[in-house]
Design an enzyme around this catalytic site. Structure first.
Site, PDB file in Angstrom:
ATOM      1  N   HIS A  47     -10.272   2.125  -3.964  1.00  0.00           N
ATOM      2  CA  HIS A  47     -10.548   3.367  -4.679  1.00  0.00           C
ATOM      3  C   HIS A  47     -10.389   4.581  -3.759  1.00  0.00           C
ATOM      4  CE1 HIS A  47     -13.168   1.243  -7.980  1.00  0.00           C
ATOM      5  NE2 HIS A  47     -11.966   0.700  -7.829  1.00  0.00           N
ATOM      6  N   SER A  62      -7.028  -0.175  -9.981  1.00  0.00           N
ATOM      7  CA  SER A  62      -7.949   0.932  -9.725  1.00  0.00           C
ATOM      8  C   SER A  62      -7.466   1.865  -8.624  1.00  0.00           C
ATOM      9  CB  SER A  62      -9.332   0.385  -9.367  1.00  0.00           C
ATOM     10  OG  SER A  62      -9.839  -0.428 -10.390  1.00  0.00           O
TER      11      SER A  62
END
Length: 282
Positions: A233, A187
């Site tokens: 993230h 991610s």
């Protein structure tokens, strides 16, 4: 109208003065008389400019290739292969390579983690996933976002962006997360691709609403669901925006220096975060 021998979708009325094959404006290499094709120049049969000048380039200065999405496919293949290895080898494999700062793990001997010198976890965690849904969403995102971005940047720049973003996400996770909190997934790198895509769309004056909506939705999931590493993230996103800006806005005369120099700076900052956290834990 004849079509360019290198670009069959382009009509042209110009031919190489040596071999007389039709060539489009992108393939024309200026010679002492008329224009020559890249093949004739490369073979030393003419006096035009160096063949590199005429090679098609991406927006960021990368070389156009026959399969412009090859690295995206390779990265997806590596992630899937590692996931299969996780399923086959079990939790011991995952515990050995996931991102963890410093902790005892039930399946391994002694204290494990990056603070114990296992710096490889910053990289290997980028290719591990926590389940079928996790890898499905990440690989779909990588295909949808990574493919077009690789086409726009070229292979080398795309690969540099991917790993710089992923490592920045890992470094921020290591710095801010609890030392015994495991983290894994692609991610961070994918959020870096999101950030670079937003910069690219802005550069091309495209409608920003779709990518902004997609980012907002992903950020809502990031902060709204438990067991999601928001640090990875955010770290990947910031690194992707900074690196992506350098990729698409660097002036042509020193483009490679600024692009890869920015990658080096972001990587150096990530290393600094890792060293700071290691000093805290040891």
């Amino acid at each position: 109208m004849p079509v360019c021998y290198r670009h069959p979708d382009r009509e042209t009325g110009v031919r190489c003065t040596r071999c007389e094959r039709p060539i489009c404006p992108e393939c024309m290499v200026s010679a002492s008389v008329g224009f020559q094709c890249p093949d004739c120049v490369r073979g030393g049969s003419g006096t035009g400019h160096a063949p590199q000048v005429s090679r098609p380039r991406t927006l960021a200065g990368g070389t156009v290739t026959a399969d412009p999405r090859l690295l995206t496919k390779v990265l997806i293949g590596i992630n899937l292969a590692v996931f299969l290895a996780q399923l086959a080898a079990g939790d011991r494999f995952t515990n050995r390579f996931e991102l963890i700062g410093q902790a005892y793990t039930p399946l391994l001997d002694g204290v494990q983690g990056i603070a114990e010198g296992q710096y490889y976890r910053l990289l290997t965690a980028m290719f591990l996933h926590g389940g079928y849904v996790h890898i499905l969403f990440n690989m779909l995102s990588l295909w949808w976002i990574g493919g077009p971005l690789e086409v726009a940047l070229g292979r080398a720049r795309f690969l540099a962006l991917y790993f710089v973003s992923g490592l920045a996400g890992s470094a921020l996770t290591y710095l801010l997360a609890a030392p015994n909190q495991p983290s894994l997934g692609a991610s961070g790198a994918i959020f870096g691709l999101f950030g670079a895509t937003a910069v690219l769309m802005r550069r091309l004056n495209y409608d920003m609403r779709p990518i902004i909506a997609l980012l907002v939705i992903n950020l809502i999931f990031t902060f709204g669901w438990s067991n999601i590493s928001w640090q990875a993230h955010i770290g990947g996103l910031v690194a992707g925006v900074v690196t992506g800006y350098a990729m698409v806005h660097a002036p042509r005369e020193r483009r490679s220096l600024m692009q890869y120099g920015t990658c080096a700076v972001v990587l150096a900052l990530s290393v600094a975060l890792v060293l700071v956290r290691t000093a805290q834990l040891t």
